[in-house]
Design a protein around this motif. Structure first.
Motif, PDB file in Angstrom:
ATOM      1  N   LEU A  53       0.820  -1.208   0.000  1.00 33.48           N
ATOM      2  CA  LEU A  53       0.000   0.000   0.000  1.00 33.48           C
ATOM      3  C   LEU A  53       0.856   1.261   0.000  1.00 33.48           C
ATOM      4  CD1 LEU A  53      -3.000  -0.710   2.425  1.00 33.48           C
ATOM      5  CD2 LEU A  53      -3.094  -0.224  -0.027  1.00 33.48           C
ATOM      6  N   ILE A  54       1.967   1.211   0.736  1.00 36.94           N
ATOM      7  CA  ILE A  54       2.837   2.390   0.861  1.00 36.94           C
ATOM      8  C   ILE A  54       3.868   2.444  -0.254  1.00 36.94           C
ATOM      9  CG2 ILE A  54       4.530   3.528   2.345  1.00 36.94           C
ATOM     10  CD1 ILE A  54       3.104   2.229   4.739  1.00 36.94           C
ATOM     11  N   LEU A  55       4.443   1.290  -0.584  1.00 34.51           N
ATOM     12  CA  LEU A  55       5.497   1.198  -1.604  1.00 34.51           C
ATOM     13  C   LEU A  55       5.072   0.161  -2.644  1.00 34.51           C
ATOM     14  CD1 LEU A  55       8.620   1.135   0.762  1.00 34.51           C
ATOM     15  CD2 LEU A  55       7.848   3.067  -0.614  1.00 34.51           C
ATOM     16  N   PRO A  56       4.251   0.545  -3.593  1.00 35.37           N
ATOM     17  CA  PRO A  56       3.738  -0.431  -4.572  1.00 35.37           C
ATOM     18  C   PRO A  56       4.733  -0.739  -5.687  1.00 35.37           C
ATOM     19  CG  PRO A  56       2.799   1.729  -5.000  1.00 35.37           C
ATOM     20  CD  PRO A  56       3.632   1.875  -3.752  1.00 35.37           C
ATOM     21  N   TYR A  57       5.816  -1.443  -5.329  1.00 36.80           N
ATOM     22  CA  TYR A  57       6.771  -1.886  -6.344  1.00 36.80           C
ATOM     23  C   TYR A  57       6.089  -2.881  -7.286  1.00 36.80           C
ATOM     24  CZ  TYR A  57      10.502   0.058  -3.395  1.00 36.80           C
ATOM     25  OH  TYR A  57      11.293   0.901  -2.669  1.00 36.80           O
ATOM     26  N   ARG A  58       6.492  -2.848  -8.520  1.00 35.44           N
ATOM     27  CA  ARG A  58       5.893  -3.744  -9.517  1.00 35.44           C
ATOM     28  C   ARG A  58       6.901  -4.844  -9.869  1.00 35.44           C
ATOM     29  NH1 ARG A  58       3.117  -0.786 -14.400  1.00 35.44           N
ATOM     30  NH2 ARG A  58       1.883  -0.078 -12.603  1.00 35.44           N
ATOM     31  N   PRO A  59       6.670  -6.093  -9.424  1.00 34.97           N
ATOM     32  CA  PRO A  59       7.596  -7.173  -9.759  1.00 34.97           C
ATOM     33  C   PRO A  59       7.683  -7.375 -11.274  1.00 34.97           C
ATOM     34  CG  PRO A  59       6.100  -7.819  -7.985  1.00 34.97           C
ATOM     35  CD  PRO A  59       5.566  -6.541  -8.568  1.00 34.97           C
ATOM     36  N   PRO A  60       8.838  -7.851 -11.753  1.00 28.37           N
ATOM     37  CA  PRO A  60      10.046  -8.169 -10.983  1.00 28.37           C
ATOM     38  C   PRO A  60      10.880  -6.910 -10.702  1.00 28.37           C
ATOM     39  CG  PRO A  60      10.406  -8.667 -13.287  1.00 28.37           C
ATOM     40  CD  PRO A  60       8.985  -8.196 -13.190  1.00 28.37           C
ATOM     41  N   PHE A  61      11.488  -6.856  -9.524  1.00 31.07           N
ATOM     42  CA  PHE A  61      12.382  -5.748  -9.184  1.00 31.07           C
ATOM     43  C   PHE A  61      13.512  -6.268  -8.310  1.00 31.07           C
ATOM     44  CE2 PHE A  61       9.042  -5.868  -5.974  1.00 31.07           C
ATOM     45  CZ  PHE A  61       9.734  -5.755  -4.775  1.00 31.07           C
ATOM     46  N   VAL A  62      14.655  -5.583  -8.368  1.00 32.82           N
ATOM     47  CA  VAL A  62      15.823  -5.982  -7.587  1.00 32.82           C
ATOM     48  C   VAL A  62      15.623  -5.522  -6.148  1.00 32.82           C
ATOM     49  CG1 VAL A  62      18.329  -5.832  -7.349  1.00 32.82           C
ATOM     50  CG2 VAL A  62      17.284  -5.800  -9.627  1.00 32.82           C
ATOM     51  N   LEU A  63      15.929  -6.399  -5.210  1.00 25.11           N
ATOM     52  CA  LEU A  63      15.757  -6.120  -3.785  1.00 25.11           C
ATOM     53  C   LEU A  63      17.038  -5.480  -3.220  1.00 25.11           C
ATOM     54  CD1 LEU A  63      13.524  -6.582  -1.660  1.00 25.11           C
ATOM     55  CD2 LEU A  63      14.619  -8.755  -1.104  1.00 25.11           C
ATOM     56  N   GLY A  64      16.955  -4.918  -2.020  1.00 30.78           N
ATOM     57  CA  GLY A  64      18.135  -4.414  -1.320  1.00 30.78           C
ATOM     58  C   GLY A  64      18.109  -2.923  -1.075  1.00 30.78           C
ATOM     59  N   HIS A  65      18.492  -2.511   0.174  1.00 30.62           N
ATOM     60  CA  HIS A  65      18.341  -1.122   0.603  1.00 30.62           C
ATOM     61  C   HIS A  65      19.619  -0.458   1.097  1.00 30.62           C
ATOM     62  CE1 HIS A  65      14.180  -2.579   0.661  1.00 30.62           C
ATOM     63  NE2 HIS A  65      13.807  -1.327   0.625  1.00 30.62           N
ATOM     64  N   ASP A  66      20.730  -1.165   1.180  1.00 32.76           N
ATOM     65  CA  ASP A  66      21.990  -0.585   1.662  1.00 32.76           C
ATOM     66  C   ASP A  66      23.107  -0.949   0.706  1.00 32.76           C
ATOM     67  OD1 ASP A  66      21.391   0.554   4.291  1.00 32.76           O
ATOM     68  OD2 ASP A  66      21.148  -1.499   5.011  1.00 32.76           O
ATOM     69  N   LEU A  67      24.053  -0.024   0.510  1.00 31.35           N
ATOM     70  CA  LEU A  67      25.203  -0.379  -0.323  1.00 31.35           C
ATOM     71  C   LEU A  67      26.441   0.396   0.079  1.00 31.35           C
ATOM     72  CD1 LEU A  67      26.249   1.784  -2.822  1.00 31.35           C
ATOM     73  CD2 LEU A  67      23.805   1.633  -3.262  1.00 31.35           C
ATOM     74  N   ALA A  68      27.584  -0.193  -0.243  1.00 33.41           N
ATOM     75  CA  ALA A  68      28.873   0.500  -0.264  1.00 33.41           C
ATOM     76  C   ALA A  68      29.578   0.033  -1.518  1.00 33.41           C
ATOM     77  CB  ALA A  68      29.701   0.172   0.979  1.00 33.41           C
ATOM     78  N   GLY A  69      30.233   0.952  -2.203  1.00 32.55           N
ATOM     79  CA  GLY A  69      30.860   0.561  -3.458  1.00 32.55           C
ATOM     80  C   GLY A  69      31.717   1.642  -4.054  1.00 32.55           C
ATOM     81  N   VAL A  70      31.954   1.520  -5.354  1.00 34.49           N
ATOM     82  CA  VAL A  70      32.865   2.412  -6.074  1.00 34.49           C
ATOM     83  C   VAL A  70      32.105   3.034  -7.246  1.00 34.49           C
ATOM     84  CG1 VAL A  70      35.031   2.579  -7.352  1.00 34.49           C
ATOM     85  CG2 VAL A  70      34.838   0.958  -5.449  1.00 34.49           C
ATOM     86  N   VAL A  71      32.267   4.334  -7.412  1.00 33.51           N
ATOM     87  CA  VAL A  71      31.608   5.030  -8.516  1.00 33.51           C
ATOM     88  C   VAL A  71      32.201   4.559  -9.845  1.00 33.51           C
ATOM     89  CG1 VAL A  71      31.238   7.262  -9.636  1.00 33.51           C
ATOM     90  CG2 VAL A  71      31.055   7.053  -7.135  1.00 33.51           C
ATOM     91  N   ALA A  72      31.331   4.101 -10.746  1.00 31.24           N
ATOM     92  CA  ALA A  72      31.756   3.654 -12.069  1.00 31.24           C
ATOM     93  C   ALA A  72      31.597   4.751 -13.121  1.00 31.24           C
ATOM     94  CB  ALA A  72      30.959   2.419 -12.495  1.00 31.24           C
ATOM     95  N   ARG A  73      30.503   5.511 -12.999  1.00 24.53           N
ATOM     96  CA  ARG A  73      30.221   6.565 -13.980  1.00 24.53           C
ATOM     97  C   ARG A  73      29.270   7.571 -13.365  1.00 24.53           C
ATOM     98  NH1 ARG A  73      28.189   3.501 -17.636  1.00 24.53           N
ATOM     99  NH2 ARG A  73      26.042   4.240 -17.892  1.00 24.53           N
ATOM    100  N   VAL A  74      29.327   8.834 -13.817  1.00 21.53           N
ATOM    101  CA  VAL A  74      28.427   9.855 -13.289  1.00 21.53           C
ATOM    102  C   VAL A  74      27.679  10.538 -14.428  1.00 21.53           C
ATOM    103  CG1 VAL A  74      29.912  10.256 -11.286  1.00 21.53           C
ATOM    104  CG2 VAL A  74      30.152  11.707 -13.304  1.00 21.53           C
ATOM    105  N   GLY A  75      26.475  11.016 -14.130  1.00 23.21           N
ATOM    106  CA  GLY A  75      25.699  11.770 -15.102  1.00 23.21           C
ATOM    107  C   GLY A  75      26.260  13.171 -15.286  1.00 23.21           C
ATOM    108  N   PRO A  76      25.900  13.846 -16.367  1.00 21.88           N
ATOM    109  CA  PRO A  76      26.482  15.155 -16.683  1.00 21.88           C
ATOM    110  C   PRO A  76      26.167  16.252 -15.675  1.00 21.88           C
ATOM    111  CG  PRO A  76      24.687  14.609 -18.192  1.00 21.88           C
ATOM    112  CD  PRO A  76      24.988  13.378 -17.420  1.00 21.88           C
ATOM    113  N   ALA A  77      25.104  16.101 -14.875  1.00 22.35           N
ATOM    114  CA  ALA A  77      24.765  17.129 -13.890  1.00 22.35           C
ATOM    115  C   ALA A  77      25.373  16.862 -12.515  1.00 22.35           C
ATOM    116  CB  ALA A  77      23.244  17.240 -13.760  1.00 22.35           C
ATOM    117  N   VAL A  78      26.076  15.751 -12.364  1.00 21.87           N
ATOM    118  CA  VAL A  78      26.656  15.384 -11.067  1.00 21.87           C
ATOM    119  C   VAL A  78      27.924  16.191 -10.826  1.00 21.87           C
ATOM    120  CG1 VAL A  78      27.752  13.517  -9.761  1.00 21.87           C
ATOM    121  CG2 VAL A  78      25.655  13.076 -11.071  1.00 21.87           C
TER     122      VAL A  78
END
Length: 333
Positions: A53-78
Protein backbone atom coordinates in the motif's frame (compact mmCIF):
# COMPACT_ATOMS: atom_id res chain seq x y z
CA UNK A 1 24.57 -8.14 -14.33
CA UNK A 2 23.95 -10.63 -11.52
CA UNK A 3 21.17 -9.72 -9.11
CA UNK A 4 18.53 -11.04 -6.74
CA UNK A 5 14.99 -10.05 -7.64
CA UNK A 6 11.49 -10.24 -6.21
CA UNK A 7 9.73 -12.17 -8.93
CA UNK A 8 6.34 -12.06 -7.22
CA UNK A 9 5.05 -11.04 -3.81
CA UNK A 10 4.94 -14.08 -1.51
CA UNK A 11 5.65 -15.06 2.09
CA UNK A 12 8.21 -17.62 0.89
CA UNK A 13 10.05 -18.17 -2.37
CA UNK A 14 9.64 -14.58 -3.56
CA UNK A 15 13.35 -13.90 -4.16
CA UNK A 16 15.57 -15.57 -6.75
CA UNK A 17 18.84 -15.00 -8.59
CA UNK A 18 18.51 -13.41 -12.04
CA UNK A 19 20.50 -11.73 -14.78
CA UNK A 20 19.39 -8.14 -15.36
CA UNK A 21 20.49 -5.43 -17.81
CA UNK A 22 23.05 -2.96 -16.48
CA UNK A 23 21.29 0.18 -15.17
CA UNK A 24 21.16 3.38 -17.20
CA UNK A 25 21.81 6.69 -15.43
CA UNK A 26 20.05 10.04 -15.71
CA UNK A 27 21.81 13.40 -15.58
CA UNK A 28 21.68 13.62 -11.76
CA UNK A 29 22.58 9.99 -11.09
CA UNK A 30 25.69 8.01 -10.25
CA UNK A 31 26.37 4.44 -11.40
CA UNK A 32 27.90 2.51 -8.52
CA UNK A 33 29.66 -0.85 -8.61
CA UNK A 34 28.37 -2.54 -5.46
CA UNK A 35 31.09 -4.01 -3.24
CA UNK A 36 28.82 -4.87 -0.30
CA UNK A 37 25.11 -4.66 0.52
CA UNK A 38 23.31 -4.63 3.86
CA UNK A 39 20.44 -7.05 4.53
CA UNK A 40 17.47 -5.79 6.55
CA UNK A 41 14.19 -7.18 7.91
CA UNK A 42 12.57 -4.64 5.58
CA UNK A 43 13.78 -6.66 2.58
CA UNK A 44 11.76 -9.73 3.53
CA UNK A 45 8.74 -7.62 4.43
CA UNK A 46 8.77 -5.93 1.04
CA UNK A 47 9.19 -9.28 -0.74
CA UNK A 48 6.20 -10.62 1.20
CA UNK A 49 4.08 -7.68 0.06
CA UNK A 50 3.64 -6.14 3.52
CA UNK A 51 4.35 -2.63 2.21
CA UNK A 52 2.37 -2.79 -1.05
CA UNK A 53 0.00 0.00 0.00
CA UNK A 54 2.84 2.39 0.86
CA UNK A 55 5.50 1.20 -1.60
CA UNK A 56 3.74 -0.43 -4.57
CA UNK A 57 6.77 -1.89 -6.34
CA UNK A 58 5.89 -3.74 -9.52
CA UNK A 59 7.60 -7.17 -9.76
CA UNK A 60 10.05 -8.17 -10.98
CA UNK A 61 12.38 -5.75 -9.18
CA UNK A 62 15.82 -5.98 -7.59
CA UNK A 63 15.76 -6.12 -3.79
CA UNK A 64 18.13 -4.41 -1.32
CA UNK A 65 18.34 -1.12 0.60
CA UNK A 66 21.99 -0.59 1.66
CA UNK A 67 25.20 -0.38 -0.32
CA UNK A 68 28.87 0.50 -0.26
CA UNK A 69 30.86 0.56 -3.46
CA UNK A 70 32.86 2.41 -6.07
CA UNK A 71 31.61 5.03 -8.52
CA UNK A 72 31.76 3.65 -12.07
CA UNK A 73 30.22 6.56 -13.98
CA UNK A 74 28.43 9.86 -13.29
CA UNK A 75 25.70 11.77 -15.10
CA UNK A 76 26.48 15.15 -16.68
CA UNK A 77 24.76 17.13 -13.89
CA UNK A 78 26.66 15.38 -11.07
CA UNK A 79 29.18 17.66 -9.32
CA UNK A 80 30.06 15.91 -6.02
CA UNK A 81 31.34 12.54 -7.24
CA UNK A 82 33.75 11.17 -9.81
CA UNK A 83 34.66 7.68 -11.08
CA UNK A 84 36.74 5.84 -8.51
CA UNK A 85 35.17 7.48 -5.43
CA UNK A 86 34.26 5.08 -2.64
CA UNK A 87 30.69 5.72 -1.54
CA UNK A 88 27.79 4.41 0.52
CA UNK A 89 24.03 4.98 0.39
CA UNK A 90 20.51 3.96 1.12
CA UNK A 91 18.89 4.59 -2.31
CA UNK A 92 15.56 6.40 -2.26
CA UNK A 93 12.23 4.60 -2.24
CA UNK A 94 11.25 3.15 -5.62
CA UNK A 95 14.97 3.21 -6.51
CA UNK A 96 16.16 0.33 -4.33
CA UNK A 97 18.08 -2.63 -5.76
CA UNK A 98 21.40 -3.05 -3.95
CA UNK A 99 21.39 -6.86 -4.30
CA UNK A 100 23.09 -6.47 -7.66
CA UNK A 101 26.49 -5.82 -9.17
CA UNK A 102 25.53 -2.30 -10.29
CA UNK A 103 22.97 0.30 -9.24
CA UNK A 104 22.15 3.87 -10.25
CA UNK A 105 21.75 6.24 -7.28
CA UNK A 106 20.66 9.86 -7.22
CA UNK A 107 23.52 12.18 -6.29
CA UNK A 108 21.51 13.61 -3.38
CA UNK A 109 21.15 10.15 -1.80
CA UNK A 110 24.86 9.29 -1.97
CA UNK A 111 27.83 10.11 0.30
CA UNK A 112 31.52 9.32 0.44
CA UNK A 113 32.16 6.18 2.47
CA UNK A 114 33.78 6.59 5.90
CA UNK A 115 37.50 6.17 5.29
CA UNK A 116 38.31 4.13 8.41
CA UNK A 117 36.04 1.13 7.79
CA UNK A 118 35.62 -1.64 5.23
CA UNK A 119 32.99 -1.84 2.48
CA UNK A 120 31.16 -4.50 4.50
CA UNK A 121 31.06 -2.30 7.60
CA UNK A 122 29.96 0.72 5.56
CA UNK A 123 27.18 -1.25 3.88
CA UNK A 124 25.77 -2.14 7.30
CA UNK A 125 25.10 1.49 8.15
CA UNK A 126 22.88 3.53 5.81
CA UNK A 127 19.36 2.33 6.62
CA UNK A 128 19.85 1.87 10.36
CA UNK A 129 22.04 4.95 10.86
CA UNK A 130 19.64 7.17 8.93
CA UNK A 131 16.76 5.76 10.97
CA UNK A 132 18.56 6.55 14.22
CA UNK A 133 19.56 10.04 12.99
CA UNK A 134 16.06 10.95 11.81
CA UNK A 135 14.51 9.68 15.06
CA UNK A 136 16.96 11.24 17.53
CA UNK A 137 18.21 14.34 15.72
CA UNK A 138 15.42 15.32 13.31
CA UNK A 139 12.26 14.31 15.16
CA UNK A 140 13.48 13.96 18.74
CA UNK A 141 15.97 16.86 18.82
CA UNK A 142 17.78 15.13 21.65
CA UNK A 143 19.99 17.37 23.80
CA UNK A 144 22.48 16.66 26.61
CA UNK A 145 20.94 15.41 29.82
CA UNK A 146 17.77 14.01 28.30
CA UNK A 147 16.65 10.40 28.82
CA UNK A 148 16.18 8.07 25.84
CA UNK A 149 14.77 4.53 25.84
CA UNK A 150 15.64 2.34 22.85
CA UNK A 151 13.88 -0.99 22.36
CA UNK A 152 15.91 -3.99 21.11
CA UNK A 153 19.38 -2.63 21.76
CA UNK A 154 21.16 -5.51 20.06
CA UNK A 155 19.31 -5.08 16.75
CA UNK A 156 20.44 -3.17 13.69
CA UNK A 157 18.80 0.14 14.59
CA UNK A 158 19.33 -0.32 18.32
CA UNK A 159 23.11 -0.75 18.16
CA UNK A 160 23.53 2.51 16.24
CA UNK A 161 20.83 4.46 18.10
CA UNK A 162 22.47 3.71 21.46
CA UNK A 163 25.79 5.09 20.23
CA UNK A 164 24.24 8.15 18.60
CA UNK A 165 22.14 8.97 21.66
CA UNK A 166 25.23 8.78 23.87
CA UNK A 167 27.12 11.02 21.44
CA UNK A 168 24.27 13.54 21.75
CA UNK A 169 24.70 13.53 25.53
CA UNK A 170 21.61 11.53 26.50
CA UNK A 171 21.21 8.94 29.22
CA UNK A 172 20.24 5.70 27.47
CA UNK A 173 18.18 2.71 28.56
CA UNK A 174 17.56 -0.32 26.36
CA UNK A 175 16.26 -3.88 26.34
CA UNK A 176 17.92 -7.11 25.25
CA UNK A 177 18.08 -10.80 26.12
CA UNK A 178 20.20 -12.26 28.92
CA UNK A 179 23.07 -13.27 26.62
CA UNK A 180 23.50 -9.74 25.27
CA UNK A 181 23.26 -7.64 28.43
CA UNK A 182 26.99 -6.92 28.84
CA UNK A 183 27.52 -6.67 25.08
CA UNK A 184 24.84 -3.94 24.78
CA UNK A 185 26.20 -2.15 27.84
CA UNK A 186 29.57 -2.00 26.06
CA UNK A 187 27.88 -0.02 23.27
CA UNK A 188 27.16 2.72 25.81
CA UNK A 189 23.76 1.94 27.33
CA UNK A 190 23.46 3.22 30.92
CA UNK A 191 20.55 0.95 31.87
CA UNK A 192 20.10 -2.47 30.26
CA UNK A 193 16.87 -4.35 30.94
CA UNK A 194 16.84 -8.11 30.37
CA UNK A 195 13.37 -8.49 28.88
CA UNK A 196 13.28 -12.19 29.78
CA UNK A 197 13.14 -11.37 33.50
CA UNK A 198 12.09 -7.69 33.78
CA UNK A 199 9.28 -5.51 32.46
CA UNK A 200 10.65 -2.16 31.27
CA UNK A 201 7.31 -0.47 32.07
CA UNK A 202 7.78 -1.28 35.78
CA UNK A 203 11.42 -0.15 35.89
CA UNK A 204 11.59 3.06 33.86
CA UNK A 205 9.87 6.45 34.13
CA UNK A 206 10.35 10.10 33.18
CA UNK A 207 11.81 9.53 29.70
CA UNK A 208 11.99 12.22 27.03
CA UNK A 209 11.95 9.87 24.05
CA UNK A 210 11.22 6.25 23.25
CA UNK A 211 12.40 4.67 19.99
CA UNK A 212 10.19 1.65 19.39
CA UNK A 213 10.93 -0.92 16.69
CA UNK A 214 8.62 -3.69 17.92
CA UNK A 215 5.13 -2.48 17.04
CA UNK A 216 1.80 -1.50 18.62
CA UNK A 217 1.84 -3.64 21.78
CA UNK A 218 5.22 -2.47 23.07
CA UNK A 219 4.47 1.04 21.84
CA UNK A 220 1.37 1.34 24.03
CA UNK A 221 3.39 0.24 27.06
CA UNK A 222 6.17 2.66 26.12
CA UNK A 223 3.85 5.66 26.36
CA UNK A 224 3.61 5.05 30.11
CA UNK A 225 7.30 5.67 30.75
CA UNK A 226 7.37 9.06 29.02
CA UNK A 227 7.28 12.28 30.97
CA UNK A 228 4.58 14.83 30.00
CA UNK A 229 5.45 16.27 26.59
CA UNK A 230 7.69 13.31 25.74
CA UNK A 231 7.59 11.56 22.38
CA UNK A 232 7.38 7.94 21.29
CA UNK A 233 8.75 7.37 17.81
CA UNK A 234 7.61 4.15 16.17
CA UNK A 235 9.50 2.53 13.31
CA UNK A 236 7.58 -0.74 13.55
CA UNK A 237 4.21 0.94 13.12
CA UNK A 238 1.47 1.84 13.18
CA UNK A 239 1.74 4.52 10.48
CA UNK A 240 -0.10 7.72 11.43
CA UNK A 241 -2.02 10.41 9.48
CA UNK A 242 0.98 12.77 9.46
CA UNK A 243 2.99 10.13 7.63
CA UNK A 244 0.19 9.61 5.10
CA UNK A 245 0.09 13.36 4.46
CA UNK A 246 3.88 13.58 4.05
CA UNK A 247 3.95 10.89 1.34
CA UNK A 248 0.90 12.25 -0.46
CA UNK A 249 -1.05 9.05 0.16
CA UNK A 250 -4.35 8.34 -1.55
CA UNK A 251 -7.61 8.55 0.46
CA UNK A 252 -7.67 4.79 1.15
CA UNK A 253 -4.17 4.84 2.69
CA UNK A 254 -4.99 8.01 4.66
CA UNK A 255 -8.06 6.34 6.15
CA UNK A 256 -6.10 3.17 6.91
CA UNK A 257 -3.39 5.05 8.80
CA UNK A 258 -6.00 6.92 10.81
CA UNK A 259 -7.68 3.65 11.82
CA UNK A 260 -4.47 1.74 12.50
CA UNK A 261 -2.98 4.45 14.72
CA UNK A 262 -6.18 5.54 16.49
CA UNK A 263 -5.58 3.52 19.67
CA UNK A 264 -2.00 4.70 20.22
CA UNK A 265 -2.80 8.32 19.34
CA UNK A 266 -5.74 8.32 21.78
CA UNK A 267 -3.56 6.80 24.53
CA UNK A 268 -0.83 9.37 23.90
CA UNK A 269 -3.27 12.28 24.18
CA UNK A 270 -4.65 10.91 27.43
CA UNK A 271 -1.15 10.76 28.92
CA UNK A 272 -0.08 14.17 27.62
CA UNK A 273 2.63 12.72 25.36
CA UNK A 274 3.13 12.45 21.60
CA UNK A 275 3.36 9.66 19.05
CA UNK A 276 5.06 9.91 15.66
CA UNK A 277 5.61 7.21 13.05
CA UNK A 278 8.98 7.28 11.26
CA UNK A 279 9.57 5.78 7.84
CA UNK A 280 13.20 6.55 7.10
CA UNK A 281 14.03 8.51 3.94
CA UNK A 282 17.23 8.56 1.90
CA UNK A 283 19.53 11.50 2.64
CA UNK A 284 23.10 11.92 1.44
CA UNK A 285 23.72 15.01 3.60
CA UNK A 286 22.90 13.06 6.75
CA UNK A 287 25.12 10.18 5.62
CA UNK A 288 28.00 12.65 5.36
CA UNK A 289 27.45 13.67 8.98
CA UNK A 290 27.25 10.02 10.02
CA UNK A 291 30.51 9.29 8.17
CA UNK A 292 32.23 11.99 10.23
CA UNK A 293 31.02 10.35 13.44
CA UNK A 294 32.24 6.94 12.25
CA UNK A 295 35.68 8.25 11.34
CA UNK A 296 35.82 10.06 14.71
CA UNK A 297 35.04 6.71 16.45
CA UNK A 298 31.81 8.08 17.96
CA UNK A 299 29.87 5.36 16.13
CA UNK A 300 31.15 1.92 15.23
CA UNK A 301 29.36 -0.41 12.81
CA UNK A 302 28.15 -3.71 14.25
CA UNK A 303 28.28 -6.60 11.76
CA UNK A 304 27.02 -9.99 12.87
CA UNK A 305 27.80 -12.04 9.73
CA UNK A 306 29.01 -11.50 6.17
CA UNK A 307 27.60 -13.75 3.45
CA UNK A 308 28.96 -14.08 -0.10
CA UNK A 309 26.64 -12.62 -2.72
CA UNK A 310 25.61 -16.01 -4.08
CA UNK A 311 24.28 -16.89 -0.58
CA UNK A 312 21.82 -13.98 -0.50
CA UNK A 313 18.87 -16.28 0.18
CA UNK A 314 20.69 -17.75 3.18
CA UNK A 315 21.40 -14.22 4.45
CA UNK A 316 17.71 -13.31 4.20
CA UNK A 317 16.76 -16.48 6.08
CA UNK A 318 19.27 -15.67 8.83
CA UNK A 319 17.91 -12.14 9.26
CA UNK A 320 14.39 -13.57 9.49
CA UNK A 321 15.38 -15.64 12.54
CA UNK A 322 15.37 -12.43 14.59
CA UNK A 323 18.62 -13.42 16.32
CA UNK A 324 20.96 -11.02 14.54
CA UNK A 325 23.27 -8.81 16.63
CA UNK A 326 23.67 -5.66 14.58
CA UNK A 327 23.58 -6.24 10.82
CA UNK A 328 24.03 -8.92 8.19
CA UNK A 329 25.95 -7.98 5.04
CA UNK A 330 26.49 -9.41 1.56
CA UNK A 331 29.98 -9.20 0.08
CA UNK A 332 30.51 -9.10 -3.67
CA UNK A 333 34.20 -9.92 -3.25
Amino acid sequence: MKSFIVERYAKTGAVRAAERPDPEINADEVLVHVEAAGVNPLDSKIAAGEFKLILPYRPPFVLGHDLAGVVARVGPAVTQFAPGDTVYARPGDFRVGTFAELISVREKDLALKPTTISYEQAASLPLVALTAWQALVEKGRISPGQKVFIHAGSGGVGTIAIQLAKHLGASVATTTSTANVEWVRDLGADIVIDYTVEDFEKVLSGYDLVLDSLGPESLLKSLNILKPGGIAIGIGGPPDPSFAKDIGANPVVKLATRILSRKVRKAARRLGVRYSFLFMTANGDQLREIAKLVDAKAIRPVVDRVFPFDKTLDALDYVDTGRVKGKVVLSMG
